[in-house]
Design an enzyme around this catalytic site. Structure first.
Site, PDB file in Angstrom:
ATOM      1  N   HIS A   1       0.841  -1.225  -0.035  1.00  0.00           N
ATOM      2  CA  HIS A   1      -0.013   0.063   0.042  1.00  0.00           C
ATOM      3  C   HIS A   1       1.018   1.345   0.066  1.00  0.00           C
ATOM      4  CE1 HIS A   1       0.524   1.606   4.006  1.00  0.00           C
ATOM      5  NE2 HIS A   1       0.992   0.453   4.367  1.00  0.00           N
ATOM      6  N   CYS A   2       0.249   2.345  -0.400  1.00  0.00           N
ATOM      7  CA  CYS A   2       0.674   3.632  -0.005  1.00  0.00           C
ATOM      8  C   CYS A   2      -0.513   4.592   0.395  1.00  0.00           C
ATOM      9  CB  CYS A   2       1.508   4.231  -1.364  1.00  0.00           C
ATOM     10  SG  CYS A   2       0.522   3.911  -3.024  1.00  0.00           S
TER      11      CYS A   2
ATOM     12  N   MET B   1      -2.978   6.265  -1.645  1.00  0.00           N
ATOM     13  CA  MET B   1      -4.031   5.732  -2.489  1.00  0.00           C
ATOM     14  C   MET B   1      -3.959   4.378  -3.191  1.00  0.00           C
ATOM     15  SD  MET B   1      -6.187   8.653  -2.709  1.00  0.00           S
ATOM     16  CE  MET B   1      -7.184   8.065  -4.002  1.00  0.00           C
ATOM     17  N   GLY B   2      -2.615   3.647  -3.068  1.00  0.00           N
ATOM     18  CA  GLY B   2      -2.496   2.477  -3.670  1.00  0.00           C
ATOM     19  C   GLY B   2      -2.672   2.404  -5.148  1.00  0.00           C
ATOM     20  N   ARG B   3      -2.161   3.484  -5.535  1.00  0.00           N
ATOM     21  CA  ARG B   3      -2.191   3.753  -7.225  1.00  0.00           C
ATOM     22  C   ARG B   3      -0.727   3.824  -7.919  1.00  0.00           C
ATOM     23  NH1 ARG B   3      -7.558   7.054  -8.672  1.00  0.00           N
ATOM     24  NH2 ARG B   3      -6.399   8.634  -8.031  1.00  0.00           N
ATOM     25  N   SER B   4       0.162   4.629  -7.085  1.00  0.00           N
ATOM     26  CA  SER B   4       1.405   4.938  -7.966  1.00  0.00           C
ATOM     27  C   SER B   4       2.654   4.176  -7.222  1.00  0.00           C
ATOM     28  CB  SER B   4       1.497   6.597  -7.463  1.00  0.00           C
ATOM     29  OG  SER B   4       2.741   6.932  -8.406  1.00  0.00           O
ATOM     30  N   ARG B   5       2.903   4.532  -5.975  1.00  0.00           N
ATOM     31  CA  ARG B   5       4.019   4.007  -5.396  1.00  0.00           C
ATOM     32  C   ARG B   5       3.890   2.436  -5.055  1.00  0.00           C
ATOM     33  NH1 ARG B   5       4.350   8.786  -0.955  1.00  0.00           N
ATOM     34  NH2 ARG B   5       2.209   8.623  -1.320  1.00  0.00           N
TER      35      ARG B   5
END
Length: 198
Positions: free
Chosen positions: A141-142, A144-148
């Site tokens: 996870h990060c 938003m769970g979309r980039s990192r």
């Protein structure tokens, strides 16, 4: 499934002589714009958490902080791709002290100039070790769970599952809406080219 080995292709309307003399069509790492087009084509709707691989979930900050939901999902390992206090998910191993959880944190910013590639191989090792036991369930996870987090998992698929960057993106985006920033896409392209050379 295709891999980093060269892919052969045959021209449909070619004569036998042309087929025998034509060079082998090889996979070439696409440019950043092509990768963005692939990412934006036919993605699923955004949700807090999705299973993107057997026993692997990618999620957001809300998912990472919801201990009841983590227990329900059976999460045993967490890779926090946004560790730290400023504009990140400030959990850390201590946050999960009352749970039987293995925690791995990466201090990373979701900006195009950040060198996330420095963590590609260490994160891939953590994911690979976690998945070596079929009882384990991993949340990457990060915020938003979309980039990192997505970028680190894409790197794992490329390093450990022998996928090209295109195959990795196609696989994950069919299960989760991901949007690695432009700098991270560039780093994934560089990884793809490195792996192709080996």
């Amino acid at each position: 499934m295709a891999s980093h080995k060269s892919k052969t292709g045959i021209k449909i309307n070619a004569t036998k002589a042309e087929q025998e003399s034509s060079p082998v069509d090889e996979y070439v790492t696409p440019g950043g714009y092509e990768l963005e087009k692939i990412l934006n084509r036919g993605s699923v709707a955004y949700t807090h958490v999705n299973e993107v691989w057997p026993n692997v979930y990618i999620g957001d900050e809300q998912t990472a902080k919801d201990k009841c939901n983590l227990k329900r999902l059976g999460i045993t390992h967490i890779l926090n791709a946004a560790e730290g206090t400023w504009n990140n998910v400030d959990t850390g191993a201590g946050y999960y002290g009352d749970m039987d959880m293995v925690y791995y944190g990466v201090v990373a910013e979701d900006v195009t100039t950040f060198n996330l590639s420095q963590y590609f191989f260490s994160a891939a090792r953590f994911i690979e070790e976690t998945l070596s036991n079929p009882q384990n369930q991993l949340l990457v996870h990060c915020v938003m769970g979309r980039s990192r987090s997505a970028t680190l998992f894409l790197a794992y698929l490329m390093i450990c599952e022998n996928m090209t960057v295109v195959e990795a993106i196609e696989h994950v985006k069919s299960r989760r809406r991901i949007i690695p920033n432009w700098g991270f896409l560039k780093q994934l392209r560089e990884l793809d080219m490195q792996l192709l050379e080996k």
